[in-house]
Enzyme design. Structure first.
Site, mmCIF file in Angstrom:
data_model
loop_
_atom_site.group_PDB
_atom_site.id
_atom_site.type_symbol
_atom_site.label_atom_id
_atom_site.label_comp_id
_atom_site.label_asym_id
_atom_site.label_seq_id
_atom_site.Cartn_x
_atom_site.Cartn_y
_atom_site.Cartn_z
ATOM 1 N N PHE A 150 -0.796 11.600 -16.936
ATOM 2 C CA PHE A 150 0.227 10.927 -16.131
ATOM 3 C C PHE A 150 -0.157 9.462 -15.958
ATOM 4 O O PHE A 150 -1.241 9.150 -15.501
ATOM 5 C CB PHE A 150 0.401 11.583 -14.751
ATOM 6 N N ASP A 241 -7.365 5.130 -16.903
ATOM 7 C CA ASP A 241 -6.434 5.101 -15.781
ATOM 8 C C ASP A 241 -7.146 5.722 -14.579
ATOM 9 O O ASP A 241 -7.278 6.939 -14.487
ATOM 10 C CB ASP A 241 -5.163 5.875 -16.155
ATOM 11 N N LYS A 270 -3.328 3.597 -6.232
ATOM 12 C CA LYS A 270 -3.224 4.513 -5.079
ATOM 13 C C LYS A 270 -4.171 4.201 -3.908
ATOM 14 O O LYS A 270 -3.739 3.713 -2.891
ATOM 15 C CB LYS A 270 -3.416 5.960 -5.543
HETATM 16 C C1 LIG Z 1 0.185 7.981 -9.454
HETATM 17 C C2 LIG Z 1 -0.359 7.639 -10.760
HETATM 18 C C3 LIG Z 1 0.183 6.601 -11.540
HETATM 19 C C4 LIG Z 1 1.430 5.873 -11.138
HETATM 20 O O1 LIG Z 1 1.243 5.124 -9.973
HETATM 21 P P1 LIG Z 1 2.514 4.516 -9.207
HETATM 22 O O2 LIG Z 1 1.902 3.708 -8.118
HETATM 23 O O3 LIG Z 1 3.324 5.670 -8.714
HETATM 24 O O4 LIG Z 1 3.273 3.701 -10.179
HETATM 25 C C5 LIG Z 1 -0.440 6.282 -12.728
HETATM 26 N N1 LIG Z 1 -1.534 6.939 -13.148
HETATM 27 C C6 LIG Z 1 -2.089 7.939 -12.441
HETATM 28 C C7 LIG Z 1 -3.316 8.615 -12.956
HETATM 29 C C8 LIG Z 1 -1.519 8.334 -11.230
HETATM 30 O O5 LIG Z 1 -2.041 9.348 -10.532
#
Ligand SMILES: *Cc1c(COP(=O)(O)O)cnc(C)c1O
Length: 418
Positions: A150, A241, A270
């Site tokens: 994700f 990420d 986050k």
């Molecule tokens: C939540 C998340 C995103 C996206 O972040 P947003 O602030 O909602 O755009 C990207 N990568 C990972 C691993 C995430 O958990």
């Protein structure tokens, strides 16, 4: 009016919540629970009816310091009275301070600020493409990402996300991505070989150190170490990420510390602002290829967001919060494991790092993660699914021993009643 009076008023006023009126005017992009919160304190939340909850969601792994933490209140109040936004037409000292903290506490040399995880990953994707064009001499660079990953909901990041359910009805997707199975080194080697044709070649690999949304799946150390050596040999950029797992959630400051390798580029969002919107893309000096005007964000790194994120960083250090995440995580996992051993007919596995943990339900029963989340909600515990079969536990990093015990008690109670 003084700040004290405002705070007092905010705590007293109880706004009646009207769900129908809300749904009339707000787009239905989210499958929401019929619940609205009014007030929080530490790991506790109160809904508009006054019912108390133990918050093991933390705004989806975001409220690092929980709710109404004094350090957050102080930073927000101080900065909003001083200066909150000026744009990147000018130097922003708070941005420099936050970047300095991140650089001092990670493998990164440089930082770009934005406002969310998706935007941070967009920045990484653009940087990787420019690096591939200008340094690796690839006309059509391809970025490898993982199935079940994700990376966000913008067009490029939803394309990077290896889950078709998020992409359905949004074609044409962004070209230049290719998916491989997570923790499978042969798949990566095969893809690099197959995709190297004409103007096309792999320019970067983008992975989560632990897959969050895709079911709380930790990265395999050997896999990541092999990836690192492949990238060292080929010049392919290794990008992580860290949006969900970073900023102390894993029980270490960065998820990559579990893998014994350093990424060339990584992203955060986050937990970085403790609930105030901010995102960041970090890179090593050698791949810092952006020139003035090539990438930008109006809000990115404004004095307000940076001052608050800096307060989060300083509080993590001052109050040993990353260590707390490590110890409370062990407590939570061993508690969940004990429940899993008692009820193997329902629970298949418990896994995670620090305070990002998943409890996977057996695949051959009807029970889904959302069923457990709803049952827990009734008992005053907030949880969040990660896919259909995994229940995710991502409390604030300040969670106490007693709060973990209470959450475990509720989980056991629910499972026992099944
Ligand atoms: C939540 C998340 C995103 C996206 O972040 P947003 O602030 O909602 O755009 C990207 N990568 C990972 C691993 C995430 O958990």
């Amino acid at each position: 009016m003084s700040i004290e009076t405002l705070v007092q008023q905010a705590n007293q006023s109880s706004t009646p919540f009207n769900k129908e009126s809300f749904d009339e005017v707000v787009m239905s992009t989210y499958g929401r629970f019929p619940l609205a919160f009014e007030k929080g304190d530490g790991c506790r939340l109160w809904d508009t009816e006054g019912k108390e909850y133990l918050d093991f969601v933390a705004g989806i792994a975001t409220c690092t310091l929980g709710h109404a933490h004094p350090a957050l209140i102080e930073a927000v109040t101080r900065q909003i009275q001083k200066i909150h936004h000026v744009s990147n037409l000018y130097y922003i000292p708070e941005q420099g301070e936050l970047a300095r903290w991140i650089v001092d506490h990670s493998c990164a040399d440089k930082v770009f600020f934005c406002n969310s995880g998706a935007e941070a990953n967009e920045a990484a994707i653009k940087l990787a493409r420019k690096y591939a064009h200008t340094v690796l001499d690839i006309d059509n660079p391809i970025i490898l990402t993982a199935n079940a990953s994700f990376h966000g909901r913008t067009l490029a990041t939803v394309t990077a996300t290896g889950q078709p359910k998020y992409q359905k009805n949004f074609n044409p997707l962004v070209p230049g991505f290719h998916y491989v199975d997570y923790n499978d080194i042969d798949a990566v080697e095969a893809a690099i070989g197959e995709l190297d044709e004409g103007d096309y070649a792999v320019g970067a690999i983008l992975l989560e150190p632990l897959q969050g949304e895709g079911g709380v799946r930790p990265g395999d150390v050997k896999y990541f170490q092999k990836l690192r050596s492949i990238c060292d040999e080929t010049g392919i950029l290794l990008m992580f990420d860290e949006v969900q797992v970073g900023m102390g959630r894993s029980g270490k400051l960065w998820g990559y510390e579990y893998l014994g390798v350093e990424p060339d580029v990584f992203t955060s969002a986050k937990g970085l602002g403790g609930g105030i919107p901010i995102g960041a893309m970090m890179a090593k000096k050698f791949c810092d290829v952006f020139q003035p005007g090539e990438h930008a964000s109006t809000f990115g790194g404004n004095p307000f967001a940076c001052a608050v994120a800096l307060a989060v960083c300083h509080t993590l250090e001052k109050e040993n919060i990353v260590q707390n995440a490590h110890h409370r995580g062990e407590q939570l996992r061993s508690g969940l494991q004990a429940i899993a051993q008692k009820y193997p007919q329902y629970i298949a596995e418990v896994r995670g790092w620090g305070l990002i943990n998943g409890m996977e339900l057996q695949s051959d029963i009807e029970l889904t993660a959302i069923d457990v989340v709803k049952a827990a909600m009734n008992e005053g515990l907030l949880l969040v699914p990660a896919g259909t079969k995994v229940v995710r536990f991502v409390p604030p990093l300040i969670v106490t021993e007693a709060e973990i015990d209470r959450a475990l008690q509720i989980v056991e109670q629910i499972i026992a009643k099944l």
